[in-house]
Design a protein around this motif. Structure first.
Motif, mmCIF file in Angstrom:
data_model
loop_
_atom_site.group_PDB
_atom_site.id
_atom_site.type_symbol
_atom_site.label_atom_id
_atom_site.label_comp_id
_atom_site.label_asym_id
_atom_site.label_seq_id
_atom_site.Cartn_x
_atom_site.Cartn_y
_atom_site.Cartn_z
ATOM 1 N N ASP A 73 35.024 29.231 32.934
ATOM 2 C CA ASP A 73 35.092 28.614 34.264
ATOM 3 C C ASP A 73 33.719 28.749 34.905
ATOM 4 N N GLY A 86 41.949 39.245 42.486
ATOM 5 C CA GLY A 86 41.839 37.792 42.491
ATOM 6 C C GLY A 86 40.982 37.239 41.376
ATOM 7 N N ARG A 87 39.921 37.976 41.030
ATOM 8 C CA ARG A 87 39.020 37.500 39.979
ATOM 9 C C ARG A 87 38.692 38.638 39.032
ATOM 10 N N ARG A 88 39.067 38.444 37.778
ATOM 11 C CA ARG A 88 38.671 39.353 36.700
ATOM 12 C C ARG A 88 37.689 38.565 35.849
ATOM 13 N N ILE A 89 36.467 39.050 35.770
ATOM 14 C CA ILE A 89 35.343 38.286 35.228
ATOM 15 C C ILE A 89 34.712 39.053 34.074
ATOM 16 N N THR A 109 33.556 46.900 40.258
ATOM 17 C CA THR A 109 34.521 46.260 41.130
ATOM 18 C C THR A 109 34.186 46.507 42.600
ATOM 19 N N PHE A 111 41.620 35.075 29.716
ATOM 20 C CA PHE A 111 40.315 34.613 30.177
ATOM 21 C C PHE A 111 40.043 33.202 29.668
ATOM 22 N N ILE A 121 38.993 42.478 45.351
ATOM 23 C CA ILE A 121 39.139 41.109 44.877
ATOM 24 C C ILE A 121 38.524 40.905 43.496
ATOM 25 N N ASN A 122 37.326 41.411 43.287
ATOM 26 C CA ASN A 122 36.555 41.132 42.072
ATOM 27 C C ASN A 122 36.454 42.341 41.168
ATOM 28 N N PHE A 140 34.399 42.955 37.420
ATOM 29 C CA PHE A 140 33.537 42.378 36.395
ATOM 30 C C PHE A 140 33.477 43.355 35.230
#
Length: 92
Positions: free
Chosen positions: A77, A55-58, A17, A74, A21-22, A24
């Protein structure tokens, strides 16, 4: 996060992380003999709570696992791209 049965590692989830925001999720692993017992669900729920508000969980996964990860919100995208030379880099 790890899950142990005595001295035996039976589950593991890891993420990278930027702290804001992100996040992964690099992998979720449960030993085959401990699968279908809810350990993966517990680890995923803990991670989703820990990174709530990001904001983004990837994550990347195999296509046959898509339905499992949909349970945690999930969706597909875009695409992930990989450099196929990675094995040569680590195996020398």
């Amino acid at each position: 996060m790890t899950v142990w049965n005595g001295e035996n590692l039976i589950g593991l989830i890891s993420a990278i992380t930027d702290g804001y925001i992100n996040v992964f999720i690099t992998y979720l692993l449960v030993k085959p003999e401990y699968q279908k017992m809810g350990l993966g669900k517990i680890m995923m729920n803990d991670f989703m709570k820990k990174f709530e508000g990001f904001g983004r969980r990837i994550l990347t996964t195999e296509l046959d696992k898509e339905e499992y990860y949909k349970k945690f919100g999930f969706n597909i995208d875009g695409i992930a791209m990989f450099n196929n030379d990675w094995k040569e880099d680590i195996e020398g």
